[in-house]
Design an enzyme around this catalytic site. Structure first.
Site, short mmCIF file in Angstrom:
data_model
loop_
_atom_site.label_atom_id
_atom_site.label_comp_id
_atom_site.label_asym_id
_atom_site.label_seq_id
_atom_site.Cartn_x
_atom_site.Cartn_y
_atom_site.Cartn_z
N TRP A 120 -1.02 0.86 2.19
CA TRP A 120 -0.65 -0.38 1.51
C TRP A 120 0.71 -0.86 2.03
O TRP A 120 1.41 -0.11 2.71
CB TRP A 120 -0.64 -0.21 -0.02
CG TRP A 120 -0.66 -1.54 -0.74
CD1 TRP A 120 0.37 -2.14 -1.38
CD2 TRP A 120 -1.77 -2.43 -0.83
NE1 TRP A 120 -0.03 -3.37 -1.87
CE2 TRP A 120 -1.34 -3.57 -1.54
CE3 TRP A 120 -3.10 -2.40 -0.37
CZ2 TRP A 120 -2.18 -4.66 -1.81
CZ3 TRP A 120 -3.93 -3.49 -0.64
CH2 TRP A 120 -3.47 -4.59 -1.35
N ASP A 170 7.55 -8.94 -0.61
CA ASP A 170 7.61 -9.73 -1.85
C ASP A 170 6.42 -9.40 -2.76
O ASP A 170 5.69 -8.44 -2.52
CB ASP A 170 7.68 -11.23 -1.52
CG ASP A 170 6.41 -11.77 -0.87
OD1 ASP A 170 5.43 -11.00 -0.69
OD2 ASP A 170 6.39 -12.96 -0.54
N GLU A 173 3.12 -8.92 -0.88
CA GLU A 173 3.07 -8.00 0.26
C GLU A 173 3.41 -8.68 1.57
O GLU A 173 2.82 -8.40 2.61
CB GLU A 173 1.66 -7.37 0.42
CG GLU A 173 1.30 -6.35 -0.58
CD GLU A 173 0.71 -6.91 -1.84
OE1 GLU A 173 0.00 -7.92 -1.76
OE2 GLU A 173 0.99 -6.36 -2.90
N GLU A 328 -8.66 -13.57 -9.76
CA GLU A 328 -7.33 -13.66 -9.14
C GLU A 328 -7.06 -15.09 -8.69
O GLU A 328 -5.98 -15.64 -8.90
CB GLU A 328 -7.27 -12.71 -7.94
CG GLU A 328 -5.94 -12.75 -7.22
CD GLU A 328 -5.86 -11.68 -6.12
OE1 GLU A 328 -5.14 -10.69 -6.30
OE2 GLU A 328 -6.53 -11.83 -5.08
C1 BGC Z 1 -1.15 -9.32 -4.72
C2 BGC Z 1 -0.19 -8.50 -5.54
C3 BGC Z 1 -0.89 -7.76 -6.64
C4 BGC Z 1 -2.09 -7.02 -6.12
C5 BGC Z 1 -2.90 -6.39 -7.23
C6 BGC Z 1 -2.32 -8.48 -4.29
O1 BGC Z 1 -3.21 -9.31 -3.63
O2 BGC Z 1 -0.50 -9.80 -3.56
O3 BGC Z 1 0.79 -9.32 -6.11
O4 BGC Z 1 0.02 -6.89 -7.22
O5 BGC Z 1 -2.91 -7.89 -5.42
O6 BGC Z 1 -3.32 -7.34 -8.16
#
Ligand code: BGC
Length: 373
Positions: A120, A170, A173, A328
């Protein structure tokens, strides 16, 4: 004093918020970890400090104290089990020879609190501030004794105090070479919350206060352009995560001009029909609109005295929900549709449900008194 907006559709919104509360409760692991998503290939089996802190705050605000405390217990265990790592990191930093990014604490852990075998984008500081902030909110709401978490709180203060100046990835990622303003705000909120926690020894609390004041000074001196916060130090552009610094984190006072200008810039640059993008150049799954960010902005506007706008954002987020939860992102107003196929090929369809999305909807619903604790 701001008034709560009158919502004609309050019952439907309340029912949706209640179903998100139930979904979160049903997905919490016996260890206390909140999985980021029960189904999405790249997140399944992992819990993030960032997502989890906001989820715990939503559950706490909704009166689910045992759930929030189980998550804080998981965080405390994860951190105290790594006490030697933290001490090494702090000692190296103080000696002027900081350890490499690969030796910093991970961003996410398996539900059992292990590092996990999957790669990750691991060095991110914000989550360590955010868990302190969420714990602080919970303790302020409930008055619960802090003894069981306080060792981990002190270790986290040491970690953040020693390392907050370092560039890191950030919230998304990305851009490990930058110092991100939303990371600074998350650390700031966490250090302030830690300093106010009953039970923290006076010396650590004092160091937390001093570090918070340094973070605040840097954020204001270098993280502002044209009167609003920016994505990273030296940037012109904004990022949706900055909304959180106004509300719920209140790393900047929601009543000050900096907060208002930031929210206005976010509306102008990143919001279309109530749906919020992460940032203009986003191509992840085509760069759709994120319900959790619309809710974050809604909380910020509520704190900044515009609850009617918050209610519009809550309604927009409700429009993305379905029986199984809240995704999401939604494929509305994609910033660059040409990227969708390659992400689907890599990881399958984008995360749905995302537990953090459910949590932000619940949190904004509590904020607007659509549901109560
Ligand atoms: C996001 C993160 C988040 C993670 C898990 C990623 O795609 O960039 O902000 O913490 O997903 O939800």
């Amino acid at each position: 004093m701001t008034s709560t907006p009158v919502l004609a559709d309050r019952d439907a919104l309340a029912a949706l918020a209640e179903s998100q509360r139930a979904l979160i409760a049903s997905l919490q692991h016996p260890s206390g970890a909140y999985p980021a998503s029960p189904t999405f290939s790249a997140y399944r089996g992992y819990s993030w400090f960032r997502d989890g802190a906001f989820i715990a705050d939503a559950m706490s605000a909704a009166g689910e104290n045992a759930s929030a405390e189980a998550f804080f217990g998981w965080c405390a265990r994860v951190i105290t089990e790594r006490a030697d790592d933290v001490r090494r990191i702090v000692a190296a930093e103080r000696a002027g020879s900081p350890l490499p990014d690969a030796d910093m604490l991970p961003t996410r852990f398996t539900l059992d609190g292990e590092k996990g075998a999957d790669e990750w984008w691991d060095f991110q500081l914000d989550g360590y501030g955010l868990w302190l902030w969420a714990l602080g909110e919970h303790v302020a709401r409930t008055g619960v004794p802090t003894d069981r978490w306080i060792e981990a709180v002190a270790l986290t203060v040491d970690y953040l105090e020693s390392s907050w100046r370092r560039p890191c990835y950030d919230w998304w990622e990305e851009h490990i070479e930058q110092v991100h303003v939303s990371t600074l705000g998350s650390v700031l909120a966490g250090l302030r919350a830690a300093a106010a926690l009953p039970g923290l020894d006076a010396a650590t609390a004092e160091r937390a206060i001093l570090a918070a004041s340094d973070v605040d000074a840097r954020m204001r001196a270098e993280g502002v352009r044209d009167g609003h916060l920016v994505k990273w130090i030296g940037a012109d552009a904004v990022d949706a995560s900055l909304a959180a610094l106004v509300g719920p984190l209140e790393a900047v006072d929601p009543g000050e001009p900096l907060a208002l200008s930031t929210l206005e810039e976010l509306e102008k640059d990143l919001v279309v029909d109530g749906g919020m993008h992460r940032f203009r150049a986003d191509t992840y799954f085509g760069g759709g609109q994120w319900p959790l960010l619309s809710c974050m902005l809604g909380i910020a506007w509520s704190r900044a005295g515009r609850p009617e706008r918050s209610a519009e954002l809550l309604r927009w987020a409700a429009s993305t929900a379905h029986d199984g939860g809240i995704p999401e992102q939604v494929e509305r107003h994609l910033l660059d549709p040409s990227y969708v196929a390659q992400w689907v090929e890599r990881w399958g369809p984008s995360a749905d449900p995302l537990v953090w999305s459910s949590a932000m909807f619940l949190r904004l619903a509590v904020e607007l008194e659509v549901v109560s604790a």
